[in-house]
Design a protein around this motif. Structure first.
Motif, short mmCIF file in Angstrom:
data_model
loop_
_atom_site.label_atom_id
_atom_site.label_comp_id
_atom_site.label_asym_id
_atom_site.label_seq_id
_atom_site.Cartn_x
_atom_site.Cartn_y
_atom_site.Cartn_z
N TRP A 11 13.44 -3.74 -19.87
CA TRP A 11 14.55 -2.71 -19.45
C TRP A 11 14.01 -1.43 -18.91
N LEU A 12 13.31 -0.77 -19.72
CA LEU A 12 12.65 0.51 -19.24
C LEU A 12 12.10 0.45 -18.05
N VAL A 13 11.10 -0.47 -17.74
CA VAL A 13 10.40 -0.95 -16.50
C VAL A 13 11.92 -1.17 -15.39
N PHE A 72 7.23 -8.31 -9.78
CA PHE A 72 6.46 -7.14 -10.49
C PHE A 72 5.13 -7.08 -9.99
N PHE A 73 4.43 -7.99 -10.14
CA PHE A 73 3.00 -8.19 -10.08
C PHE A 73 2.59 -8.13 -8.59
N LEU A 74 3.73 -8.73 -7.87
CA LEU A 74 3.31 -8.46 -6.39
C LEU A 74 3.61 -7.36 -5.82
N SER A 105 -1.86 10.72 -7.81
CA SER A 105 -1.81 11.35 -9.00
C SER A 105 -0.71 10.81 -9.92
N TYR A 106 0.39 10.30 -9.27
CA TYR A 106 1.72 9.72 -10.53
C TYR A 106 1.59 8.23 -10.20
N PHE A 107 1.59 7.59 -9.03
CA PHE A 107 1.85 6.18 -8.92
C PHE A 107 0.81 5.10 -9.61
N VAL A 108 -0.42 5.50 -9.31
CA VAL A 108 -1.33 4.55 -9.77
C VAL A 108 -1.37 4.57 -11.30
N PRO A 109 -1.37 5.96 -12.20
CA PRO A 109 -1.11 5.75 -13.53
C PRO A 109 0.28 5.12 -13.71
N VAL A 115 2.01 -2.07 -15.77
CA VAL A 115 1.35 -3.32 -16.06
C VAL A 115 0.95 -3.87 -17.38
N VAL A 116 0.51 -2.72 -18.13
CA VAL A 116 0.04 -2.90 -19.61
C VAL A 116 1.33 -3.14 -20.29
N LEU A 117 2.31 -2.45 -20.20
CA LEU A 117 3.56 -2.61 -20.85
C LEU A 117 4.37 -3.82 -20.83
#
Length: 135
Positions: A11-13, A72-74, A105-109, A115-117
């Motif tokens: 839900w958060l994602v 999401f992965f796409l 600086s923002y979107f990559v992290p 992805v981890v979540l």
């Protein structure tokens, strides 16, 4: 407990991707800092593509459908490819683009964390579906 933890993560994602979809709609309505109707065709195609992907992620994560995970992965893979294939720091004429470092600086992290979540959520959902060992 694992099921609800996974649901909260998804839900958060989904909320984040809903915000991204809203941003794409604002771009299309001309409220994104440029006139979308006269923008280059590539920008228009990217906005429509990512709007569809973002909506698929939201509905897929909320309803626990495979399309959400695939979308999401796409989205993650294509955004990484897009911004590394086309240097985000330079425009067509080689001049620096204002705000281009925002992606790095923002979107990559952000994408790495999401992805981890999502992988953790998938693990938790799979763990929930396993039969309990017999004693």
């Amino acid at each position: 407990m694992a099921y609800w933890t996974a649901r909260i993560i998804l839900w958060l994602v989904a909320v984040c991707y809903g915000i991204f979809a809203f941003g794409r709609v604002l771009n299309m309505l001309g409220m994104g800092g440029f006139d979308w109707a006269t923008a280059p065709l590539e920008w228009q195609v990217i906005d429509v593509f990512y709007l569809a992907i973002n909506v698929a992620v939201v509905f897929g994560f909320v309803l626990l459908r495979p399309i959400g995970f695939m979308a999401f992965f796409l989205a993650v893979v294509t955004q990484f490819a897009l911004f590394w294939a086309v240097s985000p720091g330079e425009g067509v004429d080689g001049a620096p683009i204002r705000g281009a470092s925002v992606f790095l600086s923002y979107f990559v992290p952000f994408h790495i964390i999401t992805v981890v979540l999502v992988v953790v959520a998938l693990f938790l959902l799979r763990r929930r579906d396993r039969p309990e060992p017999a004693e």
